[in-house]
Design an enzyme around this catalytic site. Structure first.
Site, PDB file in Angstrom:
ATOM      1  N   LYS A 191      10.552  18.586  -3.063  1.00  4.24           N
ATOM      2  CA  LYS A 191      11.309  18.232  -4.271  1.00  4.24           C
ATOM      3  C   LYS A 191      12.206  19.410  -4.647  1.00  4.24           C
ATOM      4  O   LYS A 191      12.429  20.289  -3.815  1.00  4.24           O
ATOM      5  CB  LYS A 191      10.355  17.872  -5.404  1.00  4.24           C
TER       6      LYS A 191
HETATM    7  C1  LIG Z   1       6.937  12.879  -3.571  1.00  3.27           C
HETATM    8  C2  LIG Z   1       6.789  11.664  -4.359  1.00  3.27           C
HETATM    9  C3  LIG Z   1       5.569  11.333  -4.968  1.00  3.27           C
HETATM   10  C4  LIG Z   1       4.327  12.127  -4.768  1.00  3.27           C
HETATM   11  O1  LIG Z   1       4.421  13.438  -5.254  1.00  3.27           O
HETATM   12  P1  LIG Z   1       3.254  14.478  -4.883  1.00  3.27           P
HETATM   13  O2  LIG Z   1       3.454  15.592  -5.870  1.00  3.27           O
HETATM   14  O3  LIG Z   1       3.475  14.909  -3.477  1.00  3.27           O
HETATM   15  O4  LIG Z   1       1.952  13.799  -5.084  1.00  3.27           O
HETATM   16  C5  LIG Z   1       5.528  10.187  -5.733  1.00  3.27           C
HETATM   17  N1  LIG Z   1       6.602   9.392  -5.887  1.00  3.27           N
HETATM   18  C6  LIG Z   1       7.786   9.668  -5.319  1.00  3.27           C
HETATM   19  C7  LIG Z   1       8.936   8.770  -5.542  1.00  3.27           C
HETATM   20  C8  LIG Z   1       7.914  10.804  -4.511  1.00  3.27           C
HETATM   21  O5  LIG Z   1       9.078  11.054  -3.920  1.00  3.27           O
END
Ligand SMILES: *Cc1c(COP(=O)(O)O)cnc(C)c1O
Length: 390
Positions: A191
């Site tokens: 992210k």
């Molecule tokens: C990455 C992501 C998640 C999960 O996030 P984590 O912190 O890795 O658990 C959930 N929803 C979306 C849309 C994502 O891109």
């Protein structure tokens, strides 16, 4: 120089001495899990987004789980969402023994098509879980209008959307200010800002805030920090079934530094996205992402739609052969093997979701990328498309 032999990754976290230095505080203080650094990170994060409450958790998947529990999910309830998302969005619904109801996306924004939501509502519908896909805000005004009308809570999966903005009542707001009831964000390295792993819940509802603090810590009535500093003996109680979904103070110390870098991260991503837009408009038949007037993306990922009948996998292989990482378009949960054994329902067909997965690819975009590297991506993409066009 960006030579052909230098590998260009899809993403690279932007960290440095400030983060390394910050981890010294918890490491040397003796307080390493959820404590003062988490509390400070939450306050600073709430300040950034404009939400009244922010609660740190272990990742965004656990945030989504707690959000759905907080809005009262019961076994057999239905949650309206998209299949076209990272699998954690749908999984969090299944963790509650609830049923994901998938609606199709708008083929231009790749986000939930608000026009399809009402037809998906049944008497079992208990919530709407919308996703700000790869940082592009979804149409919260339209979604909230439907939610109010049907008295449904809205949970926003903003895993990728920290720093994205949305126009609301004529003003620009940060995603995370909590336009819906609860917003869930991720600090995974893929992210925009990262704490290794990590997540945050934001809300303007003090009851939810209280609930999240209980649930993330085993349902324990007294936080560790309070017991630690108490002058009188305190016996804790476990008032309900909780979880261990804590963030550590080491992660929070890193997060506080990443939050300071965030405005510059977003600015850089917007710069490179704009540069991609200009350069890629030269390639015939290639579609670049477009922000609606009321949205500003953080460009967590830069996704392009390949020309009709262009071989997606061959283009990606060409790029990899030239030392450039790409990723396939966003997945669809309903097509994965796990979902052949899980109860879900679709409202209408999912044709735009399926087409987007097959026709889109994500291009490298990271904060320390150089213009030369970006030019290499563009040149190679043009060549790859030329070679693999039908
Ligand atoms: C990455 C992501 C998640 C999960 O996030 P984590 O912190 O890795 O658990 C959930 N929803 C979306 C849309 C994502 O891109």
């Amino acid at each position: 120089m960006s030579t052909e032999s230098e590998f260009i990754p899809i993403m690279k976290p932007w960290m440095g001495e400030a983060e390394a230095e910050a981890t010294r505080r918890p490491l040397l203080s003796g307080w390493v899990t959820q404590g003062p650094e988490v509390a400070a990170f939450e306050t600073e994060f709430a300040g950034y987004t404009g939400a009244q409450h922010a609660v740190a958790v272990s990742n965004c998947t656990t945030a989504l789980h707690l959000a759905l529990l907080a809005v009262g999910m019961q076994p057999g309830d239905e949650v309206i969402t998209v299949s076209h998302s990272f699998i954690a969005s749908a999984n969090s619904i299944v963790y509650c023994d609830a049923v994901p109801v998938f609606v199709d996306i708008d083929p231009h924004t790749y986000n939930i098509d608000p026009n399809l939501i009402e037809a998906a509502i049944t008497e079992k519908t208990a919530a709407i879980l919308c996703v700000h896909q790869i940082g592009m805000p979804c149409d919260m005004q339209a979604i909230l209008d439907i939610a109010y009308k049907h008295d449904l809570p809205v949970v926003e999966d903003a895993a990728c959307a920290i720093g994205s903005e949305i126009q609301f009542n004529g003003e620009w707001h940060k995603v995370g200010q909590a336009h819906g009831d609860i917003v869930c964000l991720s600090f995974h390295p893929r992210k925009v800002m990262t704490t290794g792993d990590g997540g945050m819940l934001t809300t303007n509802n003090p009851e939810y805030d209280k609930e999240f603090r209980l649930l993330r810590q085993h349902g324990m009535s007294v936080p560790d920090t309070k017991r630690h500093t108490a002058k009188e003996v305190i016996f804790e109680e476990y008032t309900q079934l909780g979880y261990n979904y804590r963030m550590t103070d080491v992660q929070a110390a890193i997060g506080r530094e990443q939050l300071k870098r965030l405005p510059e991260m977003v600015e850089k991503r917007r710069y490179f996205a704009h540069r991609y837009e200009e350069a890629l408009s030269e390639i015939d038949g290639l579609l670049t992402p477009q922000e609606p007037d009321w949205a500003r993306s953080n460009w967590q990922s830069y996704s392009v739609r390949l020309p009709q009948n262009c071989d997606q996998k061959a283009v990606m292989q060409y790029m990899l052969d030239h030392n450039i990482a790409t990723r396939r378009g966003i997945m669809n949960a309903h097509s994965e093997p796990a979902y052949q054994h899980i109860e879900w329902r679709k409202a209408g067909n999912l044709q735009h979701s399926e087409a987007a997965q097959q026709e889109c690819i994500l291009l490298p975009l990271f904060h320390e990328m150089t213009e030369e590297q970006q030019d290499r991506v563009v040149d190679n993409l043009a060549a790859a498309i030329k070679e693999n066009a039908a």
